[in-house]
Design a protein around this motif. Structure first.
Motif, PDB file in Angstrom:
ATOM      1  N   HIS A  33      43.833  74.462   1.019  1.00  0.00           N
ATOM      2  CA  HIS A  33      44.987  74.424   0.198  1.00  0.00           C
ATOM      3  C   HIS A  33      45.681  73.016   0.093  1.00  0.00           C
ATOM      4  O   HIS A  33      46.626  72.625  -0.661  1.00  0.00           O
ATOM      5  N   GLU A  34      45.838  72.688   1.256  1.00  0.00           N
ATOM      6  CA  GLU A  34      46.635  71.466   1.741  1.00  0.00           C
ATOM      7  C   GLU A  34      46.085  70.677   2.999  1.00  0.00           C
ATOM      8  O   GLU A  34      45.669  71.639   3.727  1.00  0.00           O
ATOM      9  N   THR A  35      46.425  69.785   3.384  1.00  0.00           N
ATOM     10  CA  THR A  35      45.990  68.940   4.508  1.00  0.00           C
ATOM     11  C   THR A  35      47.421  68.553   5.270  1.00  0.00           C
ATOM     12  O   THR A  35      48.463  68.220   4.446  1.00  0.00           O
ATOM     13  N   VAL A  36      47.317  68.240   6.618  1.00  0.00           N
ATOM     14  CA  VAL A  36      48.463  67.791   7.360  1.00  0.00           C
ATOM     15  C   VAL A  36      47.897  66.537   8.140  1.00  0.00           C
ATOM     16  O   VAL A  36      46.720  66.550   8.598  1.00  0.00           O
ATOM     17  N   ILE A  37      48.981  65.667   8.672  1.00  0.00           N
ATOM     18  CA  ILE A  37      48.551  64.603   9.440  1.00  0.00           C
ATOM     19  C   ILE A  37      49.020  64.995  11.025  1.00  0.00           C
ATOM     20  O   ILE A  37      48.734  64.248  11.789  1.00  0.00           O
ATOM     21  N   ALA A  38      49.730  65.974  11.215  1.00  0.00           N
ATOM     22  CA  ALA A  38      50.261  66.465  12.436  1.00  0.00           C
ATOM     23  C   ALA A  38      49.870  67.852  12.728  1.00  0.00           C
ATOM     24  O   ALA A  38      50.917  68.668  12.037  1.00  0.00           O
ATOM     25  N   PRO A  39      48.684  68.275  13.209  1.00  0.00           N
ATOM     26  CA  PRO A  39      48.458  69.711  13.183  1.00  0.00           C
ATOM     27  C   PRO A  39      49.226  70.555  14.358  1.00  0.00           C
ATOM     28  O   PRO A  39      49.651  71.632  13.952  1.00  0.00           O
ATOM     29  N   GLU A  40      50.126  69.893  15.111  1.00  0.00           N
ATOM     30  CA  GLU A  40      50.806  70.452  16.157  1.00  0.00           C
ATOM     31  C   GLU A  40      52.058  71.054  15.271  1.00  0.00           C
ATOM     32  O   GLU A  40      52.782  72.000  15.550  1.00  0.00           O
ATOM     33  N   ILE A  41      52.616  70.417  14.019  1.00  0.00           N
ATOM     34  CA  ILE A  41      53.603  70.878  13.216  1.00  0.00           C
ATOM     35  C   ILE A  41      53.140  71.812  12.596  1.00  0.00           C
ATOM     36  O   ILE A  41      53.888  72.888  12.477  1.00  0.00           O
ATOM     37  N   ALA A  42      51.988  71.867  11.966  1.00  0.00           N
ATOM     38  CA  ALA A  42      51.301  73.073  10.922  1.00  0.00           C
ATOM     39  C   ALA A  42      51.205  74.076  11.872  1.00  0.00           C
ATOM     40  O   ALA A  42      51.130  75.405  11.354  1.00  0.00           O
ATOM     41  N   ALA A  43      50.993  73.952  13.221  1.00  0.00           N
ATOM     42  CA  ALA A  43      50.728  75.155  14.052  1.00  0.00           C
ATOM     43  C   ALA A  43      51.702  76.087  14.382  1.00  0.00           C
ATOM     44  O   ALA A  43      51.675  77.216  14.683  1.00  0.00           O
ATOM     45  N   LYS A  44      52.945  75.570  13.974  1.00  0.00           N
ATOM     46  CA  LYS A  44      54.014  76.376  14.279  1.00  0.00           C
ATOM     47  C   LYS A  44      54.137  77.695  13.418  1.00  0.00           C
ATOM     48  O   LYS A  44      54.634  78.629  13.620  1.00  0.00           O
ATOM     49  N   ASP A  45      53.708  77.419  12.007  1.00  0.00           N
ATOM     50  CA  ASP A  45      53.649  78.602  11.061  1.00  0.00           C
ATOM     51  C   ASP A  45      52.407  79.398  11.072  1.00  0.00           C
ATOM     52  O   ASP A  45      52.115  80.155  10.260  1.00  0.00           O
ATOM     53  N   ALA A  46      51.263  78.855  11.991  1.00  0.00           N
ATOM     54  CA  ALA A  46      49.835  79.466  11.879  1.00  0.00           C
ATOM     55  C   ALA A  46      49.802  80.843  12.342  1.00  0.00           C
ATOM     56  O   ALA A  46      50.208  81.067  13.551  1.00  0.00           O
ATOM     57  N   ASP A  47      49.106  81.634  11.765  1.00  0.00           N
ATOM     58  CA  ASP A  47      48.715  83.157  12.444  1.00  0.00           C
ATOM     59  C   ASP A  47      47.401  83.205  12.970  1.00  0.00           C
ATOM     60  O   ASP A  47      47.211  83.704  13.784  1.00  0.00           O
ATOM     61  N   VAL A  48      46.558  82.007  12.413  1.00  0.00           N
ATOM     62  CA  VAL A  48      45.288  81.934  12.984  1.00  0.00           C
ATOM     63  C   VAL A  48      45.120  80.253  12.909  1.00  0.00           C
ATOM     64  O   VAL A  48      45.225  79.683  12.253  1.00  0.00           O
ATOM     65  N   ILE A  49      44.474  79.866  14.242  1.00  0.00           N
ATOM     66  CA  ILE A  49      44.104  78.429  14.411  1.00  0.00           C
ATOM     67  C   ILE A  49      42.565  78.359  14.670  1.00  0.00           C
ATOM     68  O   ILE A  49      42.078  79.162  15.629  1.00  0.00           O
ATOM     69  N   ILE A  50      41.926  77.754  13.751  1.00  0.00           N
ATOM     70  CA  ILE A  50      40.364  77.595  14.071  1.00  0.00           C
ATOM     71  C   ILE A  50      40.063  76.165  14.418  1.00  0.00           C
ATOM     72  O   ILE A  50      40.260  75.340  13.404  1.00  0.00           O
ATOM     73  N   PHE A  51      39.297  76.025  15.515  1.00  0.00           N
ATOM     74  CA  PHE A  51      38.559  74.574  15.701  1.00  0.00           C
ATOM     75  C   PHE A  51      37.149  74.416  15.135  1.00  0.00           C
ATOM     76  O   PHE A  51      36.320  75.185  15.802  1.00  0.00           O
TER      77      PHE A  51
END
Length: 365
Positions: A49-67
């Protein structure tokens, strides 16, 4: 309530997971890839739906993080993740093909109160990269989870409730069980395939025509030797202990073969091949097989345009194929067109179509 899913690494596997999870209700998929072009393509193609340039910022709101990154890269990311600001309820998972080192790192995360459940979707494609990503890549394949001992049921249920939208068969095993089983059916066969190719190369000086004869059967057996050498370097090193055990067993089996040849008993040799055939014929076809598409074999006559004719029939009925090849020569098979499909349903439809319209015989190997 919207679930926020952050996918780090948008190649074939990460991109396909992102597409599959978009089928889940009230889910927002955010993606990151260190390659800017890949990230742009992912957003342009609606893989996320969207991309980010700083995953650590997006991780703050993440319920699930998949590598969706290679194991070595994931290990580096997990070290960085220790310092990220995360929800207390976040679940972290990966898609790596070896699990021992990953789950050792998971134990470090648990000590910091972070939930990590190892993952490995056992499906793939002859293509790679974001452009090859498909929402149905994992359908009917095994998706193996490797939780730490004592992982809370609620955490497993939360992850499984999301992964069900991949339409894969989600199963839980220990990291040791995972690495042992994948060594047997995937990792060690790559070593065998590579060794056969090396053995062929040594024949060039005395028997240069040997390479020209290495068509159908040899090419089928050694196809996986053409895989990414860097990927398989890493897998081999990461699963070295299990592979050494498999090599020991293989050498014992080759000793058994040597004994059969030295004794020269026809009945014993026939039984050896018969036993192998029986086991091979009982293997599951397609579903759950590692990196294995649904192949359909078609006996085609040798005339101009026959391949275009067959593919045209499939196109008329909107049956999508993932690959096709010709088995050029093999001792027991001649003039065979092999067509690969993404699902068992597509293969069945194709078989019916070809047998009805072209009158060619089809079968599953």
């Amino acid at each position: 309530m919207t679930r926020n899913v952050l996918v780090i690494g948008l190649g074939l596997i990460g991109g396909s997971i992102a597409l599959a999870l978009q089928k889940a209700p009230e889910v927002k998929i955010v993606g990151y890839d260190q390659d800017e072009n890949t990230a742009k393509q992912a957003e342009m193609l609606n893989v996320v739906h969207e991309t980010v340039i700083a995953p650590e910022i997006a991780a703050k709101d993440a319920d699930v993080i998949i590598f969706g990154t290679p194991v070595n890269a994931t290990l580096v990311w997990l070290d960085q993740l220790k310092d990220w600001q995360l929800k207390s309820t976040v679940i972290i998972t990966d898609t790596g093909s070896t699990k021992k080192a990953i789950m050792q790192k998971a134990a470090e995360l648990r000590a910091k109160g972070i939930t990590f459940i190892g993952g490995h979707p056992m499906a793939g494609s002859h293509k790679s990269g974001i452009l090859a990503a498909k929402p149905h890549l994992f359908e009917n394949a095994y998706y193996m989870l490797t939780p730490l001992a004592g992982e809370e049921i609620v955490h497993m249920a939360k992850l499984e409730s999301l992964l069900k939208y991949t339409h894969a068969k989600v199963v839980s095993v220990s990291a040791h069980e995972h690495d042992h089983m994948t060594a047997v059916v995937s990792h060690f066969p790559h070593i065998i395939a590579a060794s056969l190719v090396h053995q062929l190369r040594t024949e060039d000086d005395n028997y240069p025509m040997t390479r020209s004869l290495a068509a159908g059967g040899f090419r089928d057996i050694t196809r996986i030797a053409s895989s990414n050498p860097i990927l398989w370097r890493d897998i081999t090193l990461q699963n070295r202990k299990e592979l050494l055990m498999q090599l020991k067993d293989w050498q014992a089996e080759m000793g058994r073969v040597q004994q059969l040849l030295e004794q020269g008993e026809a009945a014993d040799i026939e039984q050896y091949f018969a036993s192998a055939k029986s086991v091979r014929d009982e293997l599951p076809v397609g579903a759950g097989a590692f990196f294995t598409p649904f192949d359909l074999y078609v006996d085609v006559p040798d005339y101009a345009g026959v391949i275009a004719e067959v593919i045209g029939y499939l196109a008329d009925e909107a049956i999508s194929i993932t690959n096709l090849r010709i088995v050029e020569s093999r001792e027991d098979v001649f003039g065979v067109l092999v067509i690969s499909f993404q699902t068992e349903e597509d293969r069945k439809r194709a078989a019916n179509c070809i047998e009805k319209r072209a009158k060619f015989e089809t079968y599953i190997s």
